[in-house]
Design an enzyme around this catalytic site. Structure first.
Site, PDB file in Angstrom:
ATOM      1  N   HIS A  12      18.668   5.697  21.962  1.00 54.10           N
ATOM      2  CA  HIS A  12      18.131   4.987  20.798  1.00 54.10           C
ATOM      3  C   HIS A  12      19.130   5.106  19.639  1.00 54.10           C
ATOM      4  O   HIS A  12      19.056   6.032  18.841  1.00 54.10           O
ATOM      5  CB  HIS A  12      16.768   5.584  20.404  1.00 54.10           C
ATOM      6  CG  HIS A  12      16.034   4.788  19.354  1.00 54.10           C
ATOM      7  ND1 HIS A  12      14.895   4.073  19.634  1.00 54.10           N
ATOM      8  CD2 HIS A  12      16.284   4.603  18.044  1.00 54.10           C
ATOM      9  CE1 HIS A  12      14.457   3.490  18.534  1.00 54.10           C
ATOM     10  NE2 HIS A  12      15.303   3.795  17.538  1.00 54.10           N
ATOM     11  N   HIS A  14      21.200   2.507  16.818  1.00 51.05           N
ATOM     12  CA  HIS A  14      21.507   1.197  16.238  1.00 51.05           C
ATOM     13  C   HIS A  14      22.988   1.173  15.869  1.00 51.05           C
ATOM     14  O   HIS A  14      23.445   2.041  15.115  1.00 51.05           O
ATOM     15  CB  HIS A  14      20.667   0.953  14.988  1.00 51.05           C
ATOM     16  CG  HIS A  14      19.196   0.889  15.258  1.00 51.05           C
ATOM     17  ND1 HIS A  14      18.532  -0.299  15.484  1.00 51.05           N
ATOM     18  CD2 HIS A  14      18.266   1.861  15.351  1.00 51.05           C
ATOM     19  CE1 HIS A  14      17.243  -0.055  15.694  1.00 51.05           C
ATOM     20  NE2 HIS A  14      17.054   1.259  15.624  1.00 51.05           N
ATOM     21  N   HIS A 192      10.392  -0.714  19.264  1.00 54.31           N
ATOM     22  CA  HIS A 192       9.938   0.263  18.276  1.00 54.31           C
ATOM     23  C   HIS A 192       8.432   0.131  18.085  1.00 54.31           C
ATOM     24  O   HIS A 192       7.915  -0.980  17.934  1.00 54.31           O
ATOM     25  CB  HIS A 192      10.602   0.010  16.929  1.00 54.31           C
ATOM     26  CG  HIS A 192      12.054   0.352  16.864  1.00 54.31           C
ATOM     27  ND1 HIS A 192      12.978  -0.123  17.776  1.00 54.31           N
ATOM     28  CD2 HIS A 192      12.753   1.124  15.988  1.00 54.31           C
ATOM     29  CE1 HIS A 192      14.181   0.338  17.448  1.00 54.31           C
ATOM     30  NE2 HIS A 192      14.072   1.096  16.377  1.00 54.31           N
ATOM     31  N   GLU A 195       5.975   4.488  14.794  1.00 51.84           N
ATOM     32  CA  GLU A 195       6.720   5.237  13.777  1.00 51.84           C
ATOM     33  C   GLU A 195       5.946   5.118  12.466  1.00 51.84           C
ATOM     34  O   GLU A 195       5.459   6.098  11.931  1.00 51.84           O
ATOM     35  CB  GLU A 195       8.137   4.660  13.658  1.00 51.84           C
ATOM     36  CG  GLU A 195       9.009   5.364  12.626  1.00 51.84           C
ATOM     37  CD  GLU A 195      10.356   4.669  12.425  1.00 51.84           C
ATOM     38  OE1 GLU A 195      11.266   5.327  11.882  1.00 51.84           O
ATOM     39  OE2 GLU A 195      10.499   3.480  12.772  1.00 51.84           O
ATOM     40  N   ASP A 273      19.071   7.587  16.179  1.00 49.23           N
ATOM     41  CA  ASP A 273      18.581   6.389  15.498  1.00 49.23           C
ATOM     42  C   ASP A 273      19.696   5.751  14.647  1.00 49.23           C
ATOM     43  O   ASP A 273      20.391   4.865  15.109  1.00 49.23           O
ATOM     44  CB  ASP A 273      17.356   6.757  14.652  1.00 49.23           C
ATOM     45  CG  ASP A 273      16.487   5.564  14.295  1.00 49.23           C
ATOM     46  OD1 ASP A 273      16.732   4.466  14.814  1.00 49.23           O
ATOM     47  OD2 ASP A 273      15.541   5.737  13.499  1.00 49.23           O
ATOM     48  N   ASP A 274      19.824   6.184  13.410  1.00 50.26           N
ATOM     49  CA  ASP A 274      20.857   5.706  12.477  1.00 50.26           C
ATOM     50  C   ASP A 274      21.499   6.944  11.842  1.00 50.26           C
ATOM     51  O   ASP A 274      21.200   7.280  10.687  1.00 50.26           O
ATOM     52  CB  ASP A 274      20.238   4.819  11.391  1.00 50.26           C
ATOM     53  CG  ASP A 274      19.417   3.683  11.969  1.00 50.26           C
ATOM     54  OD1 ASP A 274      20.017   2.689  12.399  1.00 50.26           O
ATOM     55  OD2 ASP A 274      18.173   3.806  12.001  1.00 50.26           O
TER      56      ASP A 274
END
Length: 327
Positions: A12, A14, A192, A195, A273-274
């Protein structure tokens, strides 16, 4: 132990969200673009909450205008991943950002990213695969264009189809057409959910989009019946604890439900994630999991084997990953 050297699988990630701040600043300078409000006084990404984060993310992404920009980004991101022991990663790629949903332009962007990934694999051994992704708050019509891009390029490198963005925009069923297109082309489905929205969003994502993996999915813990359903259907959660804590989904690591989900039999994986937005790395994630929940070598080994098994790649690539983990 040195968590940076431990071999890892990340599912996961980005691509734009993994852009180092210095890379975006340099790109903006090259293009004479204003990036006011993107960084704080220390040069880090600056945002107030999740919805402000989305705005800053898109402002930073606006600096990426050409296939060559994305090739350079891919190289920078993979270099960083490899430094933290990642041997295989799947990255979310938004056709909306890579050619505006036009299939011809998307192919050019994809070719550039794939060339950069191939070079990184030769240089450091890291393997990358792509998952074209809908930006949810861009709406269902844009999603259909993204699905067409994914379908036209499905294969050994484009392995899945997903959705990110603002969970509070629309419902999963609004995007079912795009996901049906992708699934019929043989692409595996992730999205997604869970969350910022609760268990019902996860349930609807599994039902309406036929997702086999859920991005985040942590709020499933609020519904015991849903947790049982996830276990029974063999759904895998792409959990990003550092992201959840940084954005305030949970107050701290001790409050995060990853251990409870695992104890309930849910298959969890761990990703960043980021990462620069959330001041984390895969090394940081593993260190915090060890410190907070007492995870040891055996736990991390099982975690990474499970992530390799949940990867959307071909069986031949999976065998390569497992070999790297064993080594």
């Amino acid at each position: 132990m040195s968590f940076s050297k431990l071999k890892k699988v990340e599912l996961h990630l980005h691509l734009e969200g993994a852009a180092p701040p210095a890379f975006i600043r340099s790109l903006a300078k090259e293009k004479n673009m204003s990036i006011d409000g993107v960084f704080d006084e220390n040069g880090a990404y600056s945002y107030t909450d999740f919805w402000d984060f989305l705005k800053v993310y898109e402002a930073a992404t606006a600096c990426l205008k050409t296939p060559e920009d994305y090739a350079r980004l891919t190289s920078a991101v993979l270099e960083n991943c490899a430094e933290h022991g990642v041997v295989y990663a799947e990255t979310f790629l938004a056709p909306d950002f890579c050619g505006g949903g036009d299939v011809v332009a998307w192919r050019e962007y994809l070719h550039a990213m794939q060339e950069a990934a191939d070079k990184a694999e030769k240089d450091s051994g890291i393997i990358l695969r792509g998952i074209p992704t809908v930006v949810r708050h861009f709406g269902p019509d844009a999603a259909k264009k993204s699905a067409k891009c994914a379908v036209e390029t499905a294969g050994d490198w484009v392995v899945g189809f997903g959705m990110g963005g603002d969970e509070k925009f629309g419902t999963p069923s609004d995007f079912a057409y795009a996901f049906d297109m992708a699934r019929e082309a043989g692409l595996k489905i992730t999205s997604h959910a869970g969350e910022w929205s609760g268990p019902e969003e996860i349930r609807a994502t599994i039902q309406d989009l036929k997702a086999v993996r859920i991005g985040h999915g942590v709020r499933a813990i609020e519904d015991a019946a849903l947790v049982r359903e996830i276990v029974e259907k063999d759904i895998v959660l792409e959990v990003c604890p550092g992201s959840n804590v940084a954005l305030g989904v949970y107050a701290d690591w001790a409050s995060h439900p990853i251990q409870k989900l695992r104890d309930a039999g849910v298959k969890v994986t761990v990703s960043t994630d980021d990462p620069p937005f959330f001041h984390t790395t895969m090394t940081d994630e593993y260190e915090m999991l060890s410190r907070t929940f007492g995870w040891d070598d055996d736990t991390f080994r099982a975690l990474n084997i499970g992530a390799a098994e949940a990867a959307f790649c071909t069986d031949a690539t999976r065998a390569q990953i497992l070999k790297k983990l064993e080594a």
